[in-house]
Design an enzyme around this catalytic site. Structure first.
Site, PDB file in Angstrom:
ATOM      1  N   GLY A  79       0.806  -1.210   0.000  1.00  0.00           N
ATOM      2  CA  GLY A  79       0.000   0.000   0.000  1.00  0.00           C
ATOM      3  C   GLY A  79       0.835   1.253   0.000  1.00  0.00           C
ATOM      4  O   GLY A  79       0.305   2.353   0.162  1.00  0.00           O
ATOM      5  N   THR A  80       2.156   1.112  -0.186  1.00  0.00           N
ATOM      6  CA  THR A  80       3.020   2.288  -0.238  1.00  0.00           C
ATOM      7  C   THR A  80       2.827   3.010  -1.563  1.00  0.00           C
ATOM      8  O   THR A  80       2.781   2.380  -2.622  1.00  0.00           O
ATOM      9  CB  THR A  80       4.502   1.878  -0.092  1.00  0.00           C
ATOM     10  OG1 THR A  80       4.651   1.089   1.080  1.00  0.00           O
ATOM     11  CG2 THR A  80       5.394   3.107   0.006  1.00  0.00           C
ATOM     12  N   THR A  81       2.702   4.326  -1.518  1.00  0.00           N
ATOM     13  CA  THR A  81       2.582   5.118  -2.736  1.00  0.00           C
ATOM     14  C   THR A  81       3.865   5.926  -2.949  1.00  0.00           C
ATOM     15  O   THR A  81       4.737   5.980  -2.085  1.00  0.00           O
ATOM     16  CB  THR A  81       1.374   6.070  -2.654  1.00  0.00           C
ATOM     17  OG1 THR A  81       1.502   6.924  -1.497  1.00  0.00           O
ATOM     18  CG2 THR A  81       0.077   5.274  -2.531  1.00  0.00           C
ATOM     19  N   SER A 105      -3.443   2.109  -4.465  1.00  0.00           N
ATOM     20  CA  SER A 105      -3.153   3.428  -3.908  1.00  0.00           C
ATOM     21  C   SER A 105      -3.952   3.664  -2.640  1.00  0.00           C
ATOM     22  O   SER A 105      -3.600   4.514  -1.817  1.00  0.00           O
ATOM     23  CB  SER A 105      -3.463   4.519  -4.935  1.00  0.00           C
ATOM     24  OG  SER A 105      -4.836   4.494  -5.302  1.00  0.00           O
ATOM     25  N   ASN A 106      -5.037   2.905  -2.474  1.00  0.00           N
ATOM     26  CA  ASN A 106      -5.887   3.044  -1.289  1.00  0.00           C
ATOM     27  C   ASN A 106      -6.656   1.739  -1.104  1.00  0.00           C
ATOM     28  O   ASN A 106      -7.288   1.261  -2.042  1.00  0.00           O
ATOM     29  CB  ASN A 106      -6.844   4.222  -1.474  1.00  0.00           C
ATOM     30  CG  ASN A 106      -7.504   4.649  -0.185  1.00  0.00           C
ATOM     31  OD1 ASN A 106      -8.069   3.826   0.534  1.00  0.00           O
ATOM     32  ND2 ASN A 106      -7.442   5.926   0.120  1.00  0.00           N
ATOM     33  N   PHE A 107      -6.608   1.164   0.090  1.00  0.00           N
ATOM     34  CA  PHE A 107      -7.251  -0.122   0.346  1.00  0.00           C
ATOM     35  C   PHE A 107      -8.642  -0.001   0.953  1.00  0.00           C
ATOM     36  O   PHE A 107      -9.316  -1.009   1.142  1.00  0.00           O
ATOM     37  CB  PHE A 107      -6.364  -0.984   1.248  1.00  0.00           C
ATOM     38  CG  PHE A 107      -5.245  -1.635   0.503  1.00  0.00           C
ATOM     39  CD1 PHE A 107      -5.406  -2.864  -0.096  1.00  0.00           C
ATOM     40  CD2 PHE A 107      -4.019  -0.997   0.377  1.00  0.00           C
ATOM     41  CE1 PHE A 107      -4.383  -3.456  -0.814  1.00  0.00           C
ATOM     42  CE2 PHE A 107      -2.980  -1.578  -0.331  1.00  0.00           C
ATOM     43  CZ  PHE A 107      -3.164  -2.816  -0.931  1.00  0.00           C
ATOM     44  N   HIS A 139      -4.445  15.623   3.524  1.00  0.00           N
ATOM     45  CA  HIS A 139      -3.890  14.573   4.372  1.00  0.00           C
ATOM     46  C   HIS A 139      -3.123  15.193   5.538  1.00  0.00           C
ATOM     47  O   HIS A 139      -2.820  16.390   5.546  1.00  0.00           O
ATOM     48  CB  HIS A 139      -2.929  13.678   3.580  1.00  0.00           C
ATOM     49  CG  HIS A 139      -3.608  12.672   2.716  1.00  0.00           C
ATOM     50  ND1 HIS A 139      -4.004  12.948   1.435  1.00  0.00           N
ATOM     51  CD2 HIS A 139      -3.980  11.391   2.962  1.00  0.00           C
ATOM     52  CE1 HIS A 139      -4.588  11.877   0.913  1.00  0.00           C
ATOM     53  NE2 HIS A 139      -4.586  10.915   1.814  1.00  0.00           N
ATOM     54  N   HIS A 140      -2.773  14.352   6.486  1.00  0.00           N
ATOM     55  CA  HIS A 140      -1.979  14.740   7.644  1.00  0.00           C
ATOM     56  C   HIS A 140      -0.603  15.237   7.216  1.00  0.00           C
ATOM     57  O   HIS A 140      -0.120  14.942   6.118  1.00  0.00           O
ATOM     58  CB  HIS A 140      -1.833  13.553   8.605  1.00  0.00           C
ATOM     59  CG  HIS A 140      -1.351  12.307   7.926  1.00  0.00           C
ATOM     60  ND1 HIS A 140      -0.022  12.058   7.660  1.00  0.00           N
ATOM     61  CD2 HIS A 140      -2.039  11.244   7.424  1.00  0.00           C
ATOM     62  CE1 HIS A 140       0.102  10.897   7.054  1.00  0.00           C
ATOM     63  NE2 HIS A 140      -1.103  10.374   6.886  1.00  0.00           N
ATOM     64  N   LYS A 143       2.420  12.898   5.775  1.00  0.00           N
ATOM     65  CA  LYS A 143       2.406  12.206   4.486  1.00  0.00           C
ATOM     66  C   LYS A 143       3.540  12.722   3.612  1.00  0.00           C
ATOM     67  O   LYS A 143       3.703  13.937   3.437  1.00  0.00           O
ATOM     68  CB  LYS A 143       1.057  12.377   3.790  1.00  0.00           C
ATOM     69  CG  LYS A 143       0.935  11.553   2.516  1.00  0.00           C
ATOM     70  CD  LYS A 143      -0.493  11.479   2.021  1.00  0.00           C
ATOM     71  CE  LYS A 143      -0.611  10.673   0.746  1.00  0.00           C
ATOM     72  NZ  LYS A 143      -0.133   9.284   0.914  1.00  0.00           N
TER      73      LYS A 143
END
Length: 243
Positions: A79-81, A105-107, A139-140, A143
């Site tokens: 799941g690493t982008t 890209s997103n699970f 996002h936080h 990221k």
């Protein structure tokens, strides 16, 4: 009683811990955890203790991590982008070596349904040239990549069906007529919010997905890991969910 699924965690940050929580709640076993301090433990014998590996690390480490899993013959969910430049090499190795790789890209199940809605809306808008698309993602502050992998999936899916657009640009740069503008915002501890907006001279249509916590991503990653065991090839969440 069936033997619990044995999961290895490649990357043991906030996402790794969330995945661990979900996996244990579902009766799975975490057989090892690899973080920055024990990366050298990742020998083939060590990796092969797991039935499947879930990899959430850093963009600069993802390719090597995934390749180590594939060489060890263990299915890997990544799941690493931010490593798209080398993903094709990992994909080719996987296919040639009859291994198993699932990347998304997103699970989040909700996000993947959101992707499907985005593709349908983009196909409709291909016949409505008066509307112009843009994407905003928040996002936080921790990221590392911008734009997010999720934002890029949204844009690239739209570009597949839009005759009037051919690329994207990261705002606030001025976009050309052929570009979709992506705005990336980093603030607080936001898990992830994505909005696709279609703007005309007289109105605006927006679709939004807001994540409330990392548990949605973690749950999807565990679902994907269970699904991948026993398969060979390169897959995505569309395959897992049948959409």
């Amino acid at each position: 009683m069936s033997t619990p699924l044995r999961i290895g965690l490649f990357g043991y940050g906030k996402m790794g811990r969330a995945i661990e929580q979900v996996a244990l709640e579902q009766g799975m076993e975490i057989v090892w955890r690899i973080g920055r301090n024990n990366r050298t433990d990742a020998t083939p014998d060590f990796l092969q203790q797991a039935d499947v590996i879930i990899e959430f690390s850093r963009p600069e480490a993802a390719f090597d991590n995934v390749m180590d899993c594939l060489r060890a013959g263990v299915p890997v969910v990544s799941g690493t982008t931010g490593w798209s430049d080398t993903f094709a090499a990992a994909q080719a190795f996987c296919l040639n070596g009859h291994a198993a790789l699932l990347w998304a890209s997103n699970f989040s199940v909700g996000v993947n349904l959101f992707f499907a809605v985005n593709r349908h809306l983009a196909a409709l808008m291909n016949h409505r040239p008066e509307y112009s698309p843009s994407v905003t993602e928040t996002h936080h502050i921790h990221k590392l990549d911008a734009p997010s992998g999720t934002a890029l999936t949204l844009v690239n899916d739209a570009l597949q069906v839009l005759d009037s657009k051919s690329g994207w640009v990261l705002g606030p740069a001025t976009a050309g007529a052929q570009d979709i503008v992506i705005t990336a915002i980093r603030e607080g501890e936001v898990p992830g919010t994505h909005t696709v907006t279609w703007t005309s001279a007289v109105d605006e249509i927006s679709i939004t997905h807001c994540a409330d916590s990392r548990l949605g991503f973690a749950t999807g990653a565990v679902v994907a890991a269970r699904w991948l065991v026993g398969r060979k090839g390169v897959f995505g969440m569309q395959d897992v969910l049948g959409i």
